[in-house]
Motif scaffolding. Structure first.
Motif, mmCIF file in Angstrom:
data_model
loop_
_atom_site.group_PDB
_atom_site.id
_atom_site.type_symbol
_atom_site.label_atom_id
_atom_site.label_comp_id
_atom_site.label_asym_id
_atom_site.label_seq_id
_atom_site.Cartn_x
_atom_site.Cartn_y
_atom_site.Cartn_z
ATOM 1 N N UNK A 174 0.820 -1.210 0.000
ATOM 2 C CA UNK A 174 0.000 0.000 0.000
ATOM 3 C C UNK A 174 0.849 1.253 0.000
ATOM 4 N N UNK A 175 1.940 1.217 0.770
ATOM 5 C CA UNK A 175 2.859 2.353 0.801
ATOM 6 C C UNK A 175 3.520 2.559 -0.556
ATOM 7 N N UNK A 176 3.898 1.463 -1.221
ATOM 8 C CA UNK A 176 4.506 1.565 -2.543
ATOM 9 C C UNK A 176 3.539 2.196 -3.535
ATOM 10 N N UNK A 177 2.285 1.755 -3.517
ATOM 11 C CA UNK A 177 1.283 2.332 -4.427
ATOM 12 C C UNK A 177 1.048 3.807 -4.124
ATOM 13 N N UNK A 178 1.047 4.145 -2.828
ATOM 14 C CA UNK A 178 0.860 5.548 -2.449
ATOM 15 C C UNK A 178 2.046 6.397 -2.912
ATOM 16 N N UNK A 179 3.251 5.842 -2.805
ATOM 17 C CA UNK A 179 4.439 6.564 -3.264
ATOM 18 C C UNK A 179 4.406 6.774 -4.771
ATOM 19 N N UNK A 180 3.969 5.754 -5.509
ATOM 20 C CA UNK A 180 3.847 5.887 -6.964
ATOM 21 C C UNK A 180 2.805 6.944 -7.329
ATOM 22 N N UNK A 181 1.694 6.971 -6.587
ATOM 23 C CA UNK A 181 0.636 7.950 -6.855
ATOM 24 C C UNK A 181 1.126 9.366 -6.558
ATOM 25 N N UNK A 182 1.921 9.505 -5.503
ATOM 26 C CA UNK A 182 2.474 10.817 -5.171
ATOM 27 C C UNK A 182 3.432 11.289 -6.251
ATOM 28 N N UNK A 183 4.260 10.371 -6.759
ATOM 29 C CA UNK A 183 5.181 10.724 -7.838
ATOM 30 C C UNK A 183 4.415 11.133 -9.091
ATOM 31 N N UNK A 225 1.804 8.955 -16.167
ATOM 32 C CA UNK A 225 2.401 10.236 -16.564
ATOM 33 C C UNK A 225 1.506 10.932 -17.574
ATOM 34 N N UNK A 226 1.618 12.241 -17.702
ATOM 35 C CA UNK A 226 0.825 12.962 -18.710
ATOM 36 C C UNK A 226 1.118 12.458 -20.115
ATOM 37 N N UNK A 227 0.155 12.607 -20.982
ATOM 38 C CA UNK A 227 0.296 12.151 -22.367
ATOM 39 C C UNK A 227 1.499 12.822 -23.030
ATOM 40 N N UNK A 228 2.239 12.043 -23.800
ATOM 41 C CA UNK A 228 3.376 12.568 -24.530
ATOM 42 C C UNK A 228 4.688 12.512 -23.792
ATOM 43 N N UNK A 229 4.662 12.119 -22.502
ATOM 44 C CA UNK A 229 5.916 12.024 -21.759
ATOM 45 C C UNK A 229 6.715 10.814 -22.258
ATOM 46 N N UNK A 230 8.041 10.923 -22.329
ATOM 47 C CA UNK A 230 8.846 9.793 -22.823
ATOM 48 C C UNK A 230 8.738 8.595 -21.890
ATOM 49 N N UNK A 231 8.504 7.424 -22.465
ATOM 50 C CA UNK A 231 8.411 6.188 -21.681
ATOM 51 C C UNK A 231 8.936 5.012 -22.494
ATOM 52 N N UNK A 232 9.604 4.107 -21.831
ATOM 53 C CA UNK A 232 10.076 2.869 -22.442
ATOM 54 C C UNK A 232 9.723 1.722 -21.503
#
Length: 263
Positions: free
Chosen positions: A39-48, A214-221
Motif C-alpha cells: 500500500x505504501x509503494x502504491x501511495x508513493x507511486x501515486x504521489x510521484x 504520466x501525462x500524455x506525450x511524456x517519454x516512456x520505455x
C-alpha cells in the motif's frame, strides 16, 4: 574511575524481545505487513504521479556558478541533458568541519549517492553546489571519493531557491535554453535521496517507464530494458536483445509467482 564496556551495558535496561513463533506464524505476520508495504509503494507511486503534474516556475535570472573550468550558468549545469537536480551542500567557512570536511549531514548524503551513469541514462544530471572555492571542493571530493559535479555558488541562487540556511534539492527541467523549476524538497525529504529511483521519482519526467501514470506525450520505455552496467551505457544505442529476453522471462516468472501467492 574508568567505566568498562561491561559496566556500561549493565546500566541499560534489558531489551525486550518480540514473541518467538513458528515458521508458519512468522510467515503469516510477514504477509500482513506486506499488505501495508505494498500500500505504501502504491501511495508513493501515486504521489510521484502527482509530482509529475506539478506546475513549473520559469527561472528568468541568469545565475552564475564557478566550476572546475571557470564560470558557468545554470543551463550549463544540465550538461546537455533534459533535467537537473541541484543539492545545496554546506561546505564553506563557518560550517562545522571546515576546511577539512563538509557538513556531516551533507556528507552522509553524499556518501549515499548511487552511480551517476544510471541517472544520466534517463536524461538527468545531479549536481552539488556550495560556497566553497573550487580548489577546496576538488580537494574534498578526492579525499571522500565523491564523483558528482560540484559547483561554487557566487550569487543569490541559494537564497532565491530556499537553501541559504538549510540543505535541499531543487529540481529543474529545460526546454531548449529556457529553464523551469519543477520541485523542491528539504529536511527529511533529503534523507530518502541517494538511489537512482529516489532521484528519478523527484523529476518531472519520472522513471520514464510504461507502467507509470504520466501525462500524455511524456517519454516512456518498457521497464528493465534500459538498465545497463554503469560502464556500458555509451556502448549500446539500444537495449541488448539478450537482456530483453532475460528481463522478459524474469518478469513473466515473477508475475506468475505473484498470481499464485495472491489468487
Amino acid at each position: 574511575m574508568t567505566t568498562h564496556q561491561s559496566d556500561r551495558n549493565t546500566e541499560q535496561p534489558a531489551m525486550r524481545t518480540q514473541p518467538i513463533v513458528s515458521r508458519a506464524a512468522w510467515e503469516a505476520a510477514r504477509q500482513q505487513m506486506l499488505v501495508k508495504e505494498e500500500g505504501l509503494t502504491r501511495a508513493r507511486d501515486a504521489l510521484a504521479a502527482e509530482r509529475r503534474r506539478m506546475p513549473w516556475m520559469s527561472v528568468d535570472r541568469a545565475y552564475e556558478f564557478e566550476g572546475p573550468q571557470g564560470k558557468v550558468g545554470l543551463l550549463d549545469l544540465f550538461e546537455g541533458r533534459k533535467q537537473l537536480i541541484v543539492y545545496r551542500a554546506f561546505f564553506e567557512p563557518g560550517v562545522f568541519g571546515w576546511p577539512e570536511h563538509a557538513c556531516r549531514g551533507c556528507s552522509l548524503g553524499a556518501d549515499q549517492v548511487s552511480h551517476l551513469a544510471h541517472l544520466n541514462a534517463r536524461d538527468n544530471t545531479l549536481a552539488y553546489a556550495s560556497r566553497a572555492p573550487q580548489a577546496d571542493i576538488a580537494r574534498l571530493k578526492t579525499r571522500m571519493g565523491w564523483a558528482m559535479p560540484w559547483y561554487t555558488i557566487t550569487d543569490s541562487f541559494d537564497a532565491d531557491f530556499g537553501v541559504d540556511q538549510w540543505h535541499g534539492h531543487n529540481v529543474f527541467i529545460r526546454d531548449g535554453e529556457r529553464v523551469f523549476r519543477t520541485y523542491f524538497i528539504n529536511n527529511r525529504g533529503d534523507e530518502a535521496m541517494g538511489t537512482t529511483w529516489s532521484y528519478l521519482d523527484l523529476t518531472p519526467l519520472g522513471r520514464q517507464e510504461t507502467w507509470e501514470d504520466s501525462p500524455a506525450g511524456y517519454p516512456q520505455t518498457p521497464p528493465y530494458k534500459w538498465w545497463n552496467w554503469h560502464d556500458n551505457y555509451g556502448a549500446e544505442a539500444a537495449s541488448n536483445p539478450k537482456w530483453v529476453e532475460v528481463s522478459d522471462a524474469g518478469e513473466a516468472a515473477f508475475r506468475k509467482r505473484d498470481a499464485v501467492e495472491k489468487p
